[in-house]
Design an enzyme around this catalytic site. Structure first.
Site, PDB file in Angstrom:
ATOM      1  N   ASP A  44       0.863  -1.180   0.000  1.00 25.08           N
ATOM      2  CA  ASP A  44       0.000   0.000   0.000  1.00 25.08           C
ATOM      3  C   ASP A  44       0.902   1.234   0.000  1.00 25.08           C
ATOM      4  O   ASP A  44       1.622   1.485   0.970  1.00 25.08           O
ATOM      5  CB  ASP A  44      -0.892  -0.037   1.249  1.00 25.08           C
ATOM      6  CG  ASP A  44      -1.917   1.088   1.282  1.00 25.08           C
ATOM      7  OD1 ASP A  44      -1.732   2.087   0.571  1.00 25.08           O
ATOM      8  OD2 ASP A  44      -2.898   0.958   2.041  1.00 25.08           O
ATOM      9  N   HIS A  45       0.834   1.991  -1.077  1.00 21.68           N
ATOM     10  CA  HIS A  45       1.741   3.134  -1.207  1.00 21.68           C
ATOM     11  C   HIS A  45       1.421   4.255  -0.225  1.00 21.68           C
ATOM     12  O   HIS A  45       2.209   5.198  -0.074  1.00 21.68           O
ATOM     13  CB  HIS A  45       1.695   3.680  -2.638  1.00 21.68           C
ATOM     14  CG  HIS A  45       3.035   4.000  -3.203  1.00 21.68           C
ATOM     15  ND1 HIS A  45       3.970   4.737  -2.506  1.00 21.68           N
ATOM     16  CD2 HIS A  45       3.618   3.701  -4.390  1.00 21.68           C
ATOM     17  CE1 HIS A  45       5.065   4.879  -3.243  1.00 21.68           C
ATOM     18  NE2 HIS A  45       4.879   4.252  -4.395  1.00 21.68           N
TER      19      HIS A  45
END
Length: 471
Positions: free
Chosen positions: A441-442
């Site tokens: 998850d950026h």
């Protein structure tokens, strides 16, 4: 005098709002003990037996096999304090009146503070309490509602027939062991009698492939199952789009669809990958297992490496609370691992993986894998994960870009380990190579953190001695 209490479908786990009745384990008139399993249901997480918190005589059941009920809906009523079967199946049963109907009406009017949602465990009762006798039952209709506004609907009461007509005994009696309600529905839609099939699963369990093969045999023999003719399509329609089958998105498959769709909508994911020389790791595993004691699985070694990497990069053991606009970093590592079963893709969770040795991890992976294959995973086994391992190498593929298991922040993918040419110590050699990927998850970290995590995992795979620094 016996008190009639109503038992409702309890909360079966995190996020579960409904369940489908697979099999009743008791009949009306049976005497049940406290915490005796009374019905087997399938949720979006697992197949579970639901124990009843009351002891007494079953006076009514709600819903037939295949019926889907929401959490909080009535399951059955029990006459607490009664030691003999209810007398509802008397001479007046056919008319819908008599003691059985009165008991049901009493249950339907509420039972005070003792009725309602009951949180239950999933332990097993004593062998004597686990009877699976299911007797024939008939439906006795309630008296017609009186004219007036919003008259409550009386519950349907199932009672034993007073004098059943003699009929030839079927070859098989009792519930048929079937892997899921979807298989029952498929058989029903194609006019198949499940009692005539021999299941290929464990203990004769009928799988979907058994039903599909039976349908194919019937069609090849020139006896197609019941079909309806499709209406003539308009001239502008294309026959190439004809529907051959509709598969309901329910149970495990429905839960997977919902979760993956939500993950793709909400999580801005990215993937990085690296090839690693796993020759030394394979040699270390061989040496450890040759030393005696419980065998250590490869997935357990990779899990141990993973927990060490998460200790160095805790950003990836987290979740995102968008309402509070916070990244929630988690202390404990509850390690999920993707497992393909006859019921679909499930992700069992190893609790407190950061505190486990390789031997302990191996034992827990084995236990959960076997429970997944036999369909006995509980909702507790399938919820609460913080990070997931995805060993897609078992399917013979090298790489993948998986969808994150919402609401987690990352997933480590492991490809197949295969012999490849590799430059080792300045010379070309044949080595055991694996591709590792990290989907993350950026929002929780940038590429530097993700790359650092994956590089550390690869270093431990190539040189297991690196792991000793954090032990």
């Amino acid at each position: 005098m016996a008190q009639v209490l109503e038992f409702k479908l309890p909360d079966l786990g995190e996020g579960l709002t409904e369940a489908e009745i697979v099999r009743w384990l008791v009949a009306v008139g049976d005497v049940v003990a406290i915490d005796q399993p009374v019905v087997e249901v399938e949720t979006a997480k697992a197949m579970v037996e639901v124990p009843c918190p009351y002891g007494g005589v079953v006076t009514a059941r709600y819903g037939e096999e295949g019926t889907e009920l929401p959490v909080g809906a009535p399951l059955l009523t029990v006459a607490v304090g009664a030691s003999e079967p209810a007398t509802a199946a008397g001479p007046g049963a056919d008319s819908g009146s008599g003691p059985g109907t009165e008991a049901a009406a009493a249950a339907g009017s509420g039972s005070g503070e003792t009725s309602g949602n009951v949180l239950v465990g999933y332990g097993t009762g004593a062998p004597a309490a686990r009877r699976r006798r299911v007797r024939p039952a008939t439906v006795v209709g309630a008296a017609p509602a009186a004219a007036g506004p919003a008259a409550p609907v009386a519950p349907v009461v199932l009672v034993d027939p007073p004098s059943p007509a003699p009929t030839p005994a079927p070859e098989r009696s009792g519930p048929v062991p079937v892997i899921s309600p979807l298989v029952r529905r498929l058989a029903r839609q194609n006019g198949l009698d499940l009692r005539e099939l021999a299941g290929s699963g464990r203990d004769g369990l009928i799988l979907r492939c058994d039903v599909e093969q039976a349908i194919e045999r019937i069609e090849q023999a020139g006896q197609p199952a019941e079909q309806t003719a499709a209406p003539t399509a308009p001239a502008s329609s294309s026959a190439a789009g004809a529907v051959t089958e509709r598969v309901p998105l329910r149970g495990v498959r429905g839960a997977v669809a919902d979760k993956l769709s939500r993950s793709r909508r909400e999580i801005p994911e990215a993937t990085c990958w690296v090839d690693a020389d796993a020759t030394e790791l394979m040699a270390a595993r061989t040496a450890a297992n040759a030393a005696g004691g419980p065998k250590i699985s490869l997935i357990a070694l990779l899990a141990r490496i993973c927990t060490a990497a998460l200790a160095r990069f805790p950003e990836l053991n987290s979740t995102v609370d968008m309402e509070a606009r916070e990244i929630v970093r988690l202390r404990d590592v509850h390690l999920g691992f993707a497992a393909q079963t006859d019921r679909g893709l499930v992700v069992p969770v190893v609790r407190d993986a950061q505190n486990r040795s390789a031997e302990s991890l191996s034992a827990e992976f084995a236990r959960l894998t076997e429970a997944g294959r036999s369909g006995t995973l509980t909702p507790a086994d399938l919820t609460g994960g913080t990070f997931t391992l995805n060993n897609y190498g078992v399917f013979g593929v090298d790489g993948s870009t998986p969808i994150i298991n919402h609401p987690e922040a990352a997933m480590l993918g492991i490809g197949r380990i295969v012999a490849k040419p590799w430059v080792h110590q300045g010379e070309l050699a044949v080595r055991q190579v694996v591709q590792l990927s990290l989907t993350f998850d950026h929002r929780v970290c940038d590429g530097g953190t993700a790359g650092g995590f994956l590089r550390y995992v690869a270093d431990c795979v190539e040189q297991p001695a690196v792991l000793l620094r954090t032990l």
